[in-house]
Each structure stands twice: as C-alpha cells, then as structure tokens.
Design a protein around this motif. Structure first.
Motif, PDB file in Angstrom:
ATOM      1  N   LEU A  49     -68.829  30.542 -70.136  1.00 20.66           N
ATOM      2  CA  LEU A  49     -69.721  30.021 -71.162  1.00 20.66           C
ATOM      3  C   LEU A  49     -69.175  28.752 -71.793  1.00 20.66           C
ATOM      4  CD1 LEU A  49     -70.617  33.414 -72.861  1.00 20.66           C
ATOM      5  CD2 LEU A  49     -72.139  32.013 -71.462  1.00 20.66           C
ATOM      6  N   ASP A  50     -67.882  28.471 -71.544  1.00 23.41           N
ATOM      7  CA  ASP A  50     -67.224  27.277 -72.071  1.00 23.41           C
ATOM      8  C   ASP A  50     -67.363  27.192 -73.585  1.00 23.41           C
ATOM      9  OD1 ASP A  50     -65.660  25.032 -71.821  1.00 23.41           O
ATOM     10  OD2 ASP A  50     -67.366  23.670 -71.587  1.00 23.41           O
ATOM     11  N   LEU A  51     -67.122  28.336 -74.238  1.00 23.08           N
ATOM     12  CA  LEU A  51     -67.175  28.356 -75.690  1.00 23.08           C
ATOM     13  C   LEU A  51     -66.037  27.519 -76.244  1.00 23.08           C
ATOM     14  CD1 LEU A  51     -67.898  32.135 -76.342  1.00 23.08           C
ATOM     15  CD2 LEU A  51     -69.520  30.250 -76.298  1.00 23.08           C
ATOM     16  N   PRO A  52     -66.289  26.703 -77.255  1.00 24.57           N
ATOM     17  CA  PRO A  52     -65.220  25.868 -77.805  1.00 24.57           C
ATOM     18  C   PRO A  52     -64.159  26.700 -78.483  1.00 24.57           C
ATOM     19  CG  PRO A  52     -67.156  25.791 -79.203  1.00 24.57           C
ATOM     20  CD  PRO A  52     -67.563  26.525 -77.953  1.00 24.57           C
ATOM     21  N   VAL A  53     -62.933  26.208 -78.437  1.00 26.39           N
ATOM     22  CA  VAL A  53     -61.834  26.885 -79.115  1.00 26.39           C
ATOM     23  C   VAL A  53     -62.008  26.705 -80.614  1.00 26.39           C
ATOM     24  CG1 VAL A  53     -59.350  26.939 -79.474  1.00 26.39           C
ATOM     25  CG2 VAL A  53     -60.277  26.568 -77.182  1.00 26.39           C
ATOM     26  N   VAL A  54     -61.923  27.801 -81.332  1.00 20.46           N
ATOM     27  CA  VAL A  54     -62.078  27.771 -82.782  1.00 20.46           C
ATOM     28  C   VAL A  54     -60.723  27.994 -83.413  1.00 20.46           C
ATOM     29  CG1 VAL A  54     -63.173  28.846 -84.778  1.00 20.46           C
ATOM     30  CG2 VAL A  54     -64.420  28.668 -82.613  1.00 20.46           C
ATOM     31  N   GLU A  55     -60.294  27.084 -84.257  1.00 16.38           N
ATOM     32  CA  GLU A  55     -59.019  27.241 -84.936  1.00 16.38           C
ATOM     33  C   GLU A  55     -59.099  28.409 -85.894  1.00 16.38           C
ATOM     34  OE1 GLU A  55     -56.252  25.732 -84.373  1.00 16.38           O
ATOM     35  OE2 GLU A  55     -57.099  24.410 -82.856  1.00 16.38           O
ATOM     36  N   ALA A  56     -58.114  29.290 -85.833  1.00 15.20           N
ATOM     37  CA  ALA A  56     -58.093  30.446 -86.710  1.00 15.20           C
ATOM     38  C   ALA A  56     -57.801  30.028 -88.136  1.00 15.20           C
ATOM     39  CB  ALA A  56     -57.038  31.452 -86.231  1.00 15.20           C
ATOM     40  N   VAL A  57     -58.589  30.538 -89.062  1.00 14.03           N
ATOM     41  CA  VAL A  57     -58.362  30.294 -90.474  1.00 14.03           C
ATOM     42  C   VAL A  57     -58.312  31.620 -91.194  1.00 14.03           C
ATOM     43  CG1 VAL A  57     -59.438  28.032 -90.474  1.00 14.03           C
ATOM     44  CG2 VAL A  57     -60.837  30.045 -90.928  1.00 14.03           C
ATOM     45  N   VAL A  58     -57.527  31.710 -92.237  1.00 16.43           N
ATOM     46  CA  VAL A  58     -57.390  32.956 -92.983  1.00 16.43           C
ATOM     47  C   VAL A  58     -58.480  33.018 -94.029  1.00 16.43           C
ATOM     48  CG1 VAL A  58     -55.905  34.339 -94.449  1.00 16.43           C
ATOM     49  CG2 VAL A  58     -54.925  33.002 -92.589  1.00 16.43           C
TER      50      VAL A  58
ATOM     51  N   PRO B 111     -69.497  33.486 -86.615  1.00 20.82           N
ATOM     52  CA  PRO B 111     -68.318  32.617 -86.652  1.00 20.82           C
ATOM     53  C   PRO B 111     -67.009  33.403 -86.546  1.00 20.82           C
ATOM     54  CG  PRO B 111     -69.934  31.860 -88.240  1.00 20.82           C
ATOM     55  CD  PRO B 111     -70.452  33.160 -87.707  1.00 20.82           C
ATOM     56  N   ARG B 112     -66.915  34.557 -87.225  1.00 22.05           N
ATOM     57  CA  ARG B 112     -65.704  35.370 -87.150  1.00 22.05           C
ATOM     58  C   ARG B 112     -65.483  35.877 -85.723  1.00 22.05           C
ATOM     59  NH1 ARG B 112     -61.376  35.373 -89.574  1.00 22.05           N
ATOM     60  NH2 ARG B 112     -61.913  36.234 -91.601  1.00 22.05           N
ATOM     61  N   GLN B 113     -66.550  36.310 -85.062  1.00 22.25           N
ATOM     62  CA  GLN B 113     -66.429  36.808 -83.692  1.00 22.25           C
ATOM     63  C   GLN B 113     -66.025  35.684 -82.741  1.00 22.25           C
ATOM     64  OE1 GLN B 113     -70.289  38.541 -83.162  1.00 22.25           O
ATOM     65  NE2 GLN B 113     -69.788  40.389 -84.345  1.00 22.25           N
ATOM     66  N   ARG B 114     -66.505  34.489 -82.977  1.00 24.02           N
ATOM     67  CA  ARG B 114     -66.113  33.356 -82.139  1.00 24.02           C
ATOM     68  C   ARG B 114     -64.636  33.040 -82.332  1.00 24.02           C
ATOM     69  NH1 ARG B 114     -70.554  30.272 -80.250  1.00 24.02           N
ATOM     70  NH2 ARG B 114     -69.347  28.351 -80.257  1.00 24.02           N
ATOM     71  N   GLU B 115     -64.155  33.170 -83.570  1.00 23.01           N
ATOM     72  CA  GLU B 115     -62.724  33.000 -83.831  1.00 23.01           C
ATOM     73  C   GLU B 115     -61.909  33.991 -83.015  1.00 23.01           C
ATOM     74  OE1 GLU B 115     -61.614  31.438 -88.263  1.00 23.01           O
ATOM     75  OE2 GLU B 115     -62.346  33.485 -88.099  1.00 23.01           O
TER      76      GLU B 115
ATOM     77  N   HIS C  18     -64.614  44.246 -84.671  1.00 20.99           N
ATOM     78  CA  HIS C  18     -65.155  42.950 -84.243  1.00 20.99           C
ATOM     79  C   HIS C  18     -65.151  42.825 -82.723  1.00 20.99           C
ATOM     80  CE1 HIS C  18     -65.892  41.010 -88.043  1.00 20.99           C
ATOM     81  NE2 HIS C  18     -64.645  41.165 -88.469  1.00 20.99           N
ATOM     82  N   ILE C  19     -64.071  43.275 -82.088  1.00 19.91           N
ATOM     83  CA  ILE C  19     -63.975  43.165 -80.632  1.00 19.91           C
ATOM     84  C   ILE C  19     -65.036  44.021 -79.957  1.00 19.91           C
ATOM     85  CG2 ILE C  19     -62.519  43.713 -78.635  1.00 19.91           C
ATOM     86  CD1 ILE C  19     -60.123  42.769 -80.265  1.00 19.91           C
ATOM     87  N   THR C  20     -65.288  45.201 -80.482  1.00 16.86           N
ATOM     88  CA  THR C  20     -66.355  46.045 -79.934  1.00 16.86           C
ATOM     89  C   THR C  20     -67.691  45.320 -80.006  1.00 16.86           C
ATOM     90  OG1 THR C  20     -65.216  48.088 -80.548  1.00 16.86           O
ATOM     91  CG2 THR C  20     -67.584  48.224 -80.186  1.00 16.86           C
ATOM     92  N   ALA C  21     -67.943  44.652 -81.131  1.00 20.03           N
ATOM     93  CA  ALA C  21     -69.192  43.901 -81.279  1.00 20.03           C
ATOM     94  C   ALA C  21     -69.246  42.724 -80.310  1.00 20.03           C
ATOM     95  CB  ALA C  21     -69.324  43.413 -82.719  1.00 20.03           C
TER      96      ALA C  21
END
Length: 224
Positions: A212-221, A157-161, A189-192
């Motif tokens: 891949l049309d990955l959905p946009v994930v709203e960033a949360v802290v 989930p973090r990588q998708r964010e 994270h970006i390397t992964a």
C-alpha cells in the motif's frame, strides 16, 4: 503456463524442472541469463502465460521493480533464504511471490497457483530479531486479495503510527514505550489494524503496508 528461471545453481534448476514435470502444470521450463532477457522473451511471446522465477542473488536492488514496470503481466517469483527483510524487499519491488530455496518442493506449486490467480504468495517465515525476540509469525500461503486496497483510508492516525512501527520491526513493548501506551492498548490497536487490513498477523501486515506504500509516520507521545 511457461516457467522461466534465472538462477546460478544447476542442481536447483534441475530440481525445479523435476517438480514442474511431476506436477504436470508447466511446459516448458526454460532458463535465461537475467531479467532483461526475460523481458525479451515476454515481448516475443505476448500471448503466452509466462511466470518468471529469479534468485534474489541475481537481481540487484531495483531490478525487480524495473522489470515489473516493463512487464506488468509477467508475475515474478523471487527465490531466497529464510530472510524476512529480503522477502519484504522483493515483494515491495513487485514480486508476486517469495519462496525459500530449501523449501522449494513444498512451496513452488502453491506459489504458482496463487500468482496464476492474481494473488501474492508469502511463505511460512519465522525470523528472529537481533535480540533473539520473535518478530515474524507463520503466515502461510496468501490468497488473492489478502488485504483491502482501501485499507489506508480505514486506519486512524494512531493506527497508522502503530502500523509504521510494525513495518519498522518494533515489537509491542517498544511501541508501547514509544507512544506511552500500555501493552494491552497497543494489542487492541493492532487487532483493529489487522481487521482493517484484512490480515492475520504481523508478517502480512508488513507486506500489506509495503504494497500500500503507506507513508512512515513519526511516532509522537500523545494520549490514546
């Protein structure tokens, strides 16, 4: 291979014809008025290996996507300027390659080889964000299968964010501030993400995310 052009500039068309003839890989090189005409040519020649080449100024938004849905076996090469947003839009609609008008002599033959083999061609694109900060890095020709089809399932989930923020054009500092992470953690994270996608840089990660049309994930802290 048969190359069919949709372009408004006679000098450019002549240049493409010369390149094709010199390479000896395309015969004939024809012109049509628009993508609708190209679809008719493809329909009339179902067994021919046809590649379309369309100027982005002559394809309204959605036209490439509509053509690809109508003629999935005819790869399209989009032609435009050194514009990563336009490149991503064309590739996102289903074009199999993007080449720059000013560099057609260097990029056309590579693009034809890649699309013929079923790949996606991305040119070396260097773009600047409005603030003058580098956004894109040199990507180079991309071979077939340059990203994993199951990559979306590989990401946390973090990588998708973070990928959604990369896709939106945010740099590492902006991502770190939005997610309350250190820049170093963002880089890890970006390397992964690059490893999971099978890409080498941000340009390819953006293209892979679009494809891949990955959905946009709203960033949360949250914590890393």
């Amino acid at each position: 291979m048969r190359l069919i052009l949709i372009d408004h500039e006679a000098a450019f068309v002549t240049r493409v014809r010369q390149l094709a003839r010199r390479a000896g890989v395309i015969d004939p090189v024809d012109e049509v008025a628009d993508l609708a005409d190209l679809a008719q040519v493809a329909k009339a020649n179902p067994k021919a290996l046809i590649v379309g080449m369309v100027s982005t100024t002559m394809a309204v938004r959605g036209a490439i996507k509509e053509f690809v849905q109508r003629c999935p076996n005819v790869p399209l090469i989009a032609v435009g300027g050194n514009d990563p947003d336009r490149m991503r839009a064309a590739l996102g609609e289903g074009a199999r390659a993007y080449i720059r008008r000013s560099d057609v002599g260097d990029e056309l033959l590579s693009a034809l080889e890649v699309v013929r083999d079923g790949g996606v061609f991305v040119p070396p694109v260097v773009a600047m964000r409005p603030g003058g900060e580098p956004l894109m890095t040199v990507a180079g020709p991309v071979p077939a299968g340059f990203f994993r089809e199951d990559a979306g399932k590989q990401l946390t989930p973090r990588q998708r964010e973070i990928l959604s923020m990369i896709r939106a054009g945010r740099n590492n500092q902006e991502i770190s501030e939005a997610l309350d992470l250190t820049v170093g953690t963002v880089k890890i994270h970006i390397t992964a993400i690059f490893k999971a996608l099978g890409v080498r840089n941000r340009t390819q990660a953006m293209v892979a995310a679009d494809w891949l049309d990955l959905p946009v994930v709203e960033a949360v802290v949250t914590s890393a």
